[in-house]
Design a protein around this motif. Structure first.
Motif, PDB file in Angstrom:
ATOM      1  N   SER A  51      91.096   3.155 -10.813  1.00  0.00           N
ATOM      2  CA  SER A  51      91.014   3.087  -9.196  1.00  0.00           C
ATOM      3  C   SER A  51      89.462   3.551  -8.763  1.00  0.00           C
ATOM      4  CB  SER A  51      91.544   4.629  -9.105  1.00  0.00           C
ATOM      5  OG  SER A  51      92.865   4.701  -9.571  1.00  0.00           O
ATOM      6  N   GLY A  52      88.536   2.963  -9.492  1.00  0.00           N
ATOM      7  CA  GLY A  52      87.266   2.844  -9.118  1.00  0.00           C
ATOM      8  C   GLY A  52      86.156   4.257  -9.427  1.00  0.00           C
ATOM      9  N   GLY A  53      86.770   4.842 -10.605  1.00  0.00           N
ATOM     10  CA  GLY A  53      85.985   6.055 -11.010  1.00  0.00           C
ATOM     11  C   GLY A  53      84.630   5.407 -11.816  1.00  0.00           C
ATOM     12  N   LYS A  54      83.812   6.182 -11.736  1.00  0.00           N
ATOM     13  CA  LYS A  54      82.646   5.749 -12.268  1.00  0.00           C
ATOM     14  C   LYS A  54      82.625   6.089 -13.926  1.00  0.00           C
ATOM     15  CE  LYS A  54      79.926   6.673  -8.121  1.00  0.00           C
ATOM     16  NZ  LYS A  54      81.287   7.463  -7.576  1.00  0.00           N
ATOM     17  N   PRO A  55      81.642   5.291 -14.586  1.00  0.00           N
ATOM     18  CA  PRO A  55      81.696   5.501 -15.984  1.00  0.00           C
ATOM     19  C   PRO A  55      81.093   6.963 -16.559  1.00  0.00           C
ATOM     20  CG  PRO A  55      80.705   3.257 -15.728  1.00  0.00           C
ATOM     21  CD  PRO A  55      80.927   4.070 -14.329  1.00  0.00           C
ATOM     22  N   ILE A  56      81.363   7.484 -17.647  1.00  0.00           N
ATOM     23  CA  ILE A  56      80.945   8.664 -17.780  1.00  0.00           C
ATOM     24  C   ILE A  56      79.587   8.803 -19.004  1.00  0.00           C
ATOM     25  CG2 ILE A  56      81.604  10.792 -19.449  1.00  0.00           C
ATOM     26  CD1 ILE A  56      84.438  10.357 -18.575  1.00  0.00           C
ATOM     27  N   ALA A  57      78.693   9.551 -18.522  1.00  0.00           N
ATOM     28  CA  ALA A  57      77.516   9.553 -19.341  1.00  0.00           C
ATOM     29  C   ALA A  57      77.236  10.981 -19.995  1.00  0.00           C
ATOM     30  CB  ALA A  57      76.420   9.147 -18.363  1.00  0.00           C
ATOM     31  N   ILE A  58      77.158  11.026 -21.287  1.00  0.00           N
ATOM     32  CA  ILE A  58      76.889  12.404 -21.728  1.00  0.00           C
ATOM     33  C   ILE A  58      75.283  12.696 -21.799  1.00  0.00           C
ATOM     34  CG2 ILE A  58      77.024  13.757 -23.849  1.00  0.00           C
ATOM     35  CD1 ILE A  58      79.680  13.056 -22.441  1.00  0.00           C
ATOM     36  N   ARG A  59      74.318  11.890 -21.971  1.00  0.00           N
ATOM     37  CA  ARG A  59      72.966  12.273 -22.014  1.00  0.00           C
ATOM     38  C   ARG A  59      72.209  12.403 -20.758  1.00  0.00           C
ATOM     39  NH1 ARG A  59      70.809   7.051 -25.986  1.00  0.00           N
ATOM     40  NH2 ARG A  59      72.133   7.483 -27.849  1.00  0.00           N
ATOM     41  N   ASN A  60      71.091  13.133 -20.904  1.00  0.00           N
ATOM     42  CA  ASN A  60      70.514  13.577 -19.655  1.00  0.00           C
ATOM     43  C   ASN A  60      71.598  14.238 -18.960  1.00  0.00           C
ATOM     44  OD1 ASN A  60      68.288  12.427 -20.630  1.00  0.00           O
ATOM     45  ND2 ASN A  60      69.031  10.161 -19.663  1.00  0.00           N
ATOM     46  N   ARG A  61      72.661  15.129 -19.156  1.00  0.00           N
ATOM     47  CA  ARG A  61      73.151  16.173 -18.209  1.00  0.00           C
ATOM     48  C   ARG A  61      73.179  17.504 -18.546  1.00  0.00           C
ATOM     49  NH1 ARG A  61      73.382  11.825 -16.106  1.00  0.00           N
ATOM     50  NH2 ARG A  61      75.267  10.717 -15.174  1.00  0.00           N
ATOM     51  N   GLY A  62      71.981  17.682 -19.458  1.00  0.00           N
ATOM     52  CA  GLY A  62      71.780  19.385 -19.640  1.00  0.00           C
ATOM     53  C   GLY A  62      72.739  19.692 -20.562  1.00  0.00           C
ATOM     54  N   ASN A  63      73.297  20.914 -20.140  1.00  0.00           N
ATOM     55  CA  ASN A  63      74.245  21.612 -20.852  1.00  0.00           C
ATOM     56  C   ASN A  63      75.840  21.487 -20.489  1.00  0.00           C
ATOM     57  OD1 ASN A  63      74.224  23.334 -18.604  1.00  0.00           O
ATOM     58  ND2 ASN A  63      74.069  25.090 -19.627  1.00  0.00           N
ATOM     59  N   ILE A  64      75.720  20.849 -19.288  1.00  0.00           N
ATOM     60  CA  ILE A  64      77.087  20.321 -18.846  1.00  0.00           C
ATOM     61  C   ILE A  64      78.199  19.586 -19.701  1.00  0.00           C
ATOM     62  CG2 ILE A  64      78.400  19.269 -16.633  1.00  0.00           C
ATOM     63  CD1 ILE A  64      76.156  19.660 -15.066  1.00  0.00           C
ATOM     64  N   PRO A  65      77.847  18.834 -20.491  1.00  0.00           N
ATOM     65  CA  PRO A  65      78.885  18.191 -21.645  1.00  0.00           C
ATOM     66  C   PRO A  65      79.288  19.348 -22.446  1.00  0.00           C
ATOM     67  CG  PRO A  65      76.883  16.856 -21.197  1.00  0.00           C
ATOM     68  CD  PRO A  65      76.475  17.905 -20.676  1.00  0.00           C
ATOM     69  N   PHE A  66      78.464  20.177 -22.780  1.00  0.00           N
ATOM     70  CA  PHE A  66      78.868  21.236 -23.936  1.00  0.00           C
ATOM     71  C   PHE A  66      79.805  22.246 -23.021  1.00  0.00           C
ATOM     72  CE2 PHE A  66      77.908  25.531 -25.738  1.00  0.00           C
ATOM     73  CZ  PHE A  66      78.549  25.305 -27.066  1.00  0.00           C
ATOM     74  N   LEU A  67      79.262  22.731 -22.072  1.00  0.00           N
ATOM     75  CA  LEU A  67      80.305  23.727 -21.399  1.00  0.00           C
ATOM     76  C   LEU A  67      81.732  23.010 -20.880  1.00  0.00           C
ATOM     77  CD1 LEU A  67      77.543  25.040 -18.721  1.00  0.00           C
ATOM     78  CD2 LEU A  67      78.573  26.202 -21.004  1.00  0.00           C
ATOM     79  N   LEU A  68      81.746  21.639 -20.394  1.00  0.00           N
ATOM     80  CA  LEU A  68      83.041  21.141 -20.375  1.00  0.00           C
ATOM     81  C   LEU A  68      83.712  20.734 -21.644  1.00  0.00           C
ATOM     82  CD1 LEU A  68      81.784  18.514 -17.665  1.00  0.00           C
ATOM     83  CD2 LEU A  68      83.166  20.569 -17.242  1.00  0.00           C
ATOM     84  N   GLY A  69      83.299  20.617 -22.605  1.00  0.00           N
ATOM     85  CA  GLY A  69      83.618  20.384 -24.003  1.00  0.00           C
ATOM     86  C   GLY A  69      84.474  21.642 -24.367  1.00  0.00           C
ATOM     87  N   LEU A  70      83.733  22.827 -24.260  1.00  0.00           N
ATOM     88  CA  LEU A  70      84.338  24.128 -24.495  1.00  0.00           C
ATOM     89  C   LEU A  70      85.547  24.321 -23.636  1.00  0.00           C
ATOM     90  CD1 LEU A  70      81.402  26.535 -24.808  1.00  0.00           C
ATOM     91  CD2 LEU A  70      82.937  25.655 -26.685  1.00  0.00           C
ATOM     92  N   ALA A  71      85.539  23.801 -22.693  1.00  0.00           N
ATOM     93  CA  ALA A  71      86.724  23.996 -21.726  1.00  0.00           C
ATOM     94  C   ALA A  71      87.828  23.229 -22.156  1.00  0.00           C
ATOM     95  CB  ALA A  71      86.324  23.765 -19.988  1.00  0.00           C
TER      96      ALA A  71
END
Length: 313
Positions: free
Chosen positions: A149-169
């Motif tokens: 539907s046009g969603g952008k690719p996901i990037a884990i690097r250079n995202r600070g602690n956000i990937p970790f916090l979302l991973g916990l969720a």
């Protein structure tokens, strides 16, 4: 919306229907409706039995077979209309693999007799992992539809602690679902006559392990749900784009509704309709969290991958 994207969202809706019907099979004790045969039903392609359990289980098998066909149709169609490096291909491959493992886990429950009145730890373990695989399948199809539907690719690097916090969720919601599958099994095998009787069952020293485990599901749901609410509130300030705000708001509302549905499920002693509604909301919470995570971890506009080949549709 793009025709292929529409089809992906339809596959997601169909998969949710299969999941809910599977819960109906478990709640009504119809898992052995086709005997110990798989993929045949009582040794027949189309069973002639008039038993309700057979009709319920056979319907689930038809819906599951349809899900497999739809998922592989989505894979072939998506491969034709997408370019080599488009992220939708990763979601499509994951969906195809997970729909096969989903079918194998379901077949294992039947072939090894882990249905109806079976009270073994093996059944509880398989059902917990079955739920985990189901959530992963929903995530793969959701991301496929999102990227189509046009969603952008996901990037884990250079995202600070956000990937970790979302991973916990995400791990928290998966744990809620797995514990919920075990709790639902306990409610089916050991129904309580009243709320007081249910509490008495939980406190008995020699109670079956499925009864003793029932207390942990609401505790996990409250802790994980509260964490997600705080996380959404924290991340709302990081992204102001419409998708992030929309999915964050939906996630916030769904968790509150799910808590209410869970409380109602306990008070009313887990009637089948409330169990189905409770599971539906759980699936919506998971899907919304996946989409919220995707928007939070998406690449900038100028970093996006090639779009779908619209002319090939």
């Amino acid at each position: 919306m793009h025709r292929f994207a529409k089809f992906c969202w339809f596959v997601l809706a169909w998969t949710i229907l299969v999941i809910l019907w599977g819960a109906f099979v478990r709640a009504t004790g119809s898992g052995a409706g086709c005997g110990s045969h798989w993929p045949l039903c009582n040794g027949e392609i189309i069973p002639r039995s008039e038993q309700a359990e057979t009709s319920i289980e056979f319907t689930h098998r038809l819906l599951s077979g349809g899900a497999i066909l739809l998922t592989f149709t989505m894979l072939i169609w998506g491969w034709r209309v997408s370019e080599k490096d488009h992220p939708v291909r990763k979601g499509l491959v994951a969906s195809a693999i997970l729909i096969i493992t989903e079918a194998l886990l379901g077949a294992g429950l039947v072939l090894f007799g882990l249905v109806t009145t079976n009270q073994s730890a093996a059944r509880a373990l398989v059902m917990a992992f079955h739920l985990l695989n189901t959530f992963l399948l929903l995530a793969a199809i959701t991301l496929s539809a999102w990227w189509a539907s046009g969603g952008k690719p996901i990037a884990i690097r250079n995202r600070g602690n956000i990937p970790f916090l979302l991973g916990l969720a995400l791990a928290g919601v998966a744990l809620i679902g797995m514990s919920g599958a075990i709790t639902a099994l306990g409610d089916t095998l050991f129904p309580a006559e009243s709320l007081a009787h249910g509490l008495e069952q939980d406190s008995e020293a020699g109670a079956h392990f499925l009864i003793r485990l029932r207390i942990y599901h609401p505790l996990i749901a409250i802790i994980a749900g509260a964490y997600i609410l705080l996380l959404v509130k924290h991340l709302w300030n990081r992204r102001t784009d419409v998708p992030s705000q929309k999915f964050g708001t939906a996630l916030f509302i769904l968790i509150l509704i799910q808590w209410a549905a869970g409380l109602m499920n306990v008070i009313l002693l887990a009637p089948v309709p409330i169990q189905i509604i409770h599971l539906l909301i759980a699936d919506l919470v998971w899907i919304t969290l996946v989409l919220f995570s995707a928007t939070m971890l998406s690449l900038a506009i100028d970093d996006k991958k090639p779009d779908l080949n619209l002319e090939a549709v």
